[in-house]
Motif scaffolding. Structure first.
Motif, PDB file in Angstrom:
ATOM      1  N   MET A   3       0.850  -1.193   0.000  1.00 36.48           N
ATOM      2  CA  MET A   3       0.000   0.000   0.000  1.00 36.48           C
ATOM      3  C   MET A   3       0.889   1.248   0.000  1.00 36.48           C
ATOM      4  O   MET A   3       1.840   1.341   0.766  1.00 36.48           O
ATOM      5  CB  MET A   3      -0.899  -0.003   1.241  1.00 36.48           C
ATOM      6  N   ASN A   4       0.587   2.217  -0.895  1.00 33.51           N
ATOM      7  CA  ASN A   4       1.435   3.399  -0.955  1.00 33.51           C
ATOM      8  C   ASN A   4       1.179   4.326   0.232  1.00 33.51           C
ATOM      9  O   ASN A   4       0.201   4.190   0.961  1.00 33.51           O
ATOM     10  CB  ASN A   4       1.250   4.146  -2.283  1.00 33.51           C
ATOM     11  N   ASP A   5       2.077   5.306   0.393  1.00 33.11           N
ATOM     12  CA  ASP A   5       2.039   6.160   1.581  1.00 33.11           C
ATOM     13  C   ASP A   5       0.772   7.004   1.647  1.00 33.11           C
ATOM     14  O   ASP A   5       0.187   7.171   2.719  1.00 33.11           O
ATOM     15  CB  ASP A   5       3.267   7.057   1.606  1.00 33.11           C
ATOM     16  N   LYS A  47      -2.199   6.432   0.266  1.00 36.76           N
ATOM     17  CA  LYS A  47      -3.371   5.603   0.554  1.00 36.76           C
ATOM     18  C   LYS A  47      -3.399   5.218   2.038  1.00 36.76           C
ATOM     19  O   LYS A  47      -4.457   5.239   2.677  1.00 36.76           O
ATOM     20  CB  LYS A  47      -3.362   4.347  -0.317  1.00 36.76           C
ATOM     21  N   GLN A  48      -2.231   4.891   2.587  1.00 32.94           N
ATOM     22  CA  GLN A  48      -2.155   4.556   4.008  1.00 32.94           C
ATOM     23  C   GLN A  48      -2.518   5.766   4.873  1.00 32.94           C
ATOM     24  O   GLN A  48      -3.238   5.632   5.864  1.00 32.94           O
ATOM     25  CB  GLN A  48      -0.747   4.082   4.375  1.00 32.94           C
ATOM     26  N   ALA A  49      -2.041   6.936   4.480  1.00 35.73           N
ATOM     27  CA  ALA A  49      -2.369   8.145   5.237  1.00 35.73           C
ATOM     28  C   ALA A  49      -3.869   8.406   5.223  1.00 35.73           C
ATOM     29  O   ALA A  49      -4.465   8.757   6.253  1.00 35.73           O
ATOM     30  CB  ALA A  49      -1.618   9.345   4.653  1.00 35.73           C
ATOM     31  N   ARG A  50      -4.495   8.217   4.058  1.00 29.94           N
ATOM     32  CA  ARG A  50      -5.946   8.423   3.970  1.00 29.94           C
ATOM     33  C   ARG A  50      -6.683   7.408   4.831  1.00 29.94           C
ATOM     34  O   ARG A  50      -7.642   7.763   5.540  1.00 29.94           O
ATOM     35  CB  ARG A  50      -6.411   8.328   2.513  1.00 29.94           C
ATOM     36  N   ASN A  51      -6.256   6.157   4.793  1.00 30.16           N
ATOM     37  CA  ASN A  51      -6.900   5.143   5.634  1.00 30.16           C
ATOM     38  C   ASN A  51      -6.751   5.486   7.111  1.00 30.16           C
ATOM     39  O   ASN A  51      -7.688   5.299   7.904  1.00 30.16           O
ATOM     40  CB  ASN A  51      -6.303   3.762   5.346  1.00 30.16           C
ATOM     41  N   ASN A  52      -5.588   6.005   7.495  1.00 31.20           N
ATOM     42  CA  ASN A  52      -5.374   6.375   8.892  1.00 31.20           C
ATOM     43  C   ASN A  52      -6.321   7.497   9.322  1.00 31.20           C
ATOM     44  O   ASN A  52      -6.879   7.472  10.425  1.00 31.20           O
ATOM     45  CB  ASN A  52      -3.919   6.817   9.111  1.00 31.20           C
ATOM     46  N   GLN A  71      -9.818   6.187   9.679  1.00 29.29           N
ATOM     47  CA  GLN A  71      -9.935   5.448  10.940  1.00 29.29           C
ATOM     48  C   GLN A  71     -10.052   6.399  12.125  1.00 29.29           C
ATOM     49  O   GLN A  71     -10.821   6.151  13.071  1.00 29.29           O
ATOM     50  CB  GLN A  71      -8.734   4.522  11.114  1.00 29.29           C
ATOM     51  N   ALA A 127      -6.575   6.593  -4.552  1.00 27.46           N
ATOM     52  CA  ALA A 127      -6.784   5.940  -3.251  1.00 27.46           C
ATOM     53  C   ALA A 127      -8.230   6.035  -2.786  1.00 27.46           C
ATOM     54  O   ALA A 127      -8.592   5.432  -1.769  1.00 27.46           O
ATOM     55  CB  ALA A 127      -5.866   6.565  -2.204  1.00 27.46           C
TER      56      ALA A 127
END
Length: 224
Positions: free
Chosen positions: A1-3, A5-10, A13, A49
């Motif tokens: 997972m790219n950075d 996309k991970q930031a958006r998921n975080n 959450q 993302a």
């Protein structure tokens, strides 16, 4: 997972957890990605993302990105100070304008939005905690502005936008109280559904107070 996309998921959450603590439905809080100063390539990556709503502060920069990303179905928000002589491109090219704080600005946006376009979504910017360095109208001016602006054609007056001083959680509560109180002045009260407040550092407190839209830049894209 790219950075990104991970930031958006975080962030999503974090919104979810804040809503759980506030006994709210996370579907009632929209994530607005504040993309000013970030490249079109980064916006495209964030779009891929899953992000669809982006906010810009600077008109020329925003217009350039709109041209570069015209193939994407982006909902563009303008969250910077609205200058009287620059309302036409805002009226013609954006879906939302958050920084309206004077009747003359709303009148110009209404006149310059074409009848063929969907109504332009408007938020009134309120200087909720009397900061000398912040734009926005005074809280006691809001009721009359809502009454007047809700009558203009080609606009959809959606709610309030506030940027309290850091750490002033009471300002979020004050904004929610004002938001609820002035609804009765709206010609179309069913449109009055947006309380745009909360950023990367204070979204939890804003959501607890009733924010329906958080404007997040740093937590999504990193520091500039």
């Amino acid at each position: 997972m790219n950075d990104l996309k991970q930031a958006r998921n975080n962030v999503l959450q974090q919104i979810q957890l804040a809503c759980v603590h506030a006994n709210r439905d996370a579907r009632d809080v929209q994530l607005l990605a504040v993309s000013k100063t970030h490249s079109s390539a980064m916006l495209q990556e964030m779009y891929e993302a899953g992000q669809r709503s982006f906010a810009e502060n600077y008109l020329q920069e925003a217009v350039e990105k709109m041209q570069q990303l015209a193939a994407l179905e982006i909902e563009w928000h303008f969250i910077g100070h609205v200058q009287r002589n620059k309302t036409r491109p805002l009226a013609e090219q954006f879906a939302w304008v958050h920084g309206v704080d004077r009747l003359i600005i709303a009148e110009r946006l209404s006149a310059q939005r074409t009848a063929q376009q969907p109504p332009l979504n408007i938020c009134l910017q309120v200087n909720i905690d009397a900061q000398q360095s912040k734009d926005g109208c005074q809280p006691d001016e809001i009721a009359e502005l809502v009454r007047q602006i809700s009558q203009l054609p080609h606009l959809k007056l959606r709610g309030l936008m506030v940027i309290p001083a850091p750490g002033n959680d009471q300002a979020f509560l004050d904004a929610r109280k004002l938001f609820d109180a002035v609804r009765v002045q709206h010609l179309h009260p069913e449109d009055w559904d947006t309380l745009s407040m909360g950023m990367s550092g204070d979204m939890n407190e804003a959501i607890a107070a009733g924010s329906t839209m958080v404007r997040v830049g740093t937590a999504l894209f990193g520091t500039r």
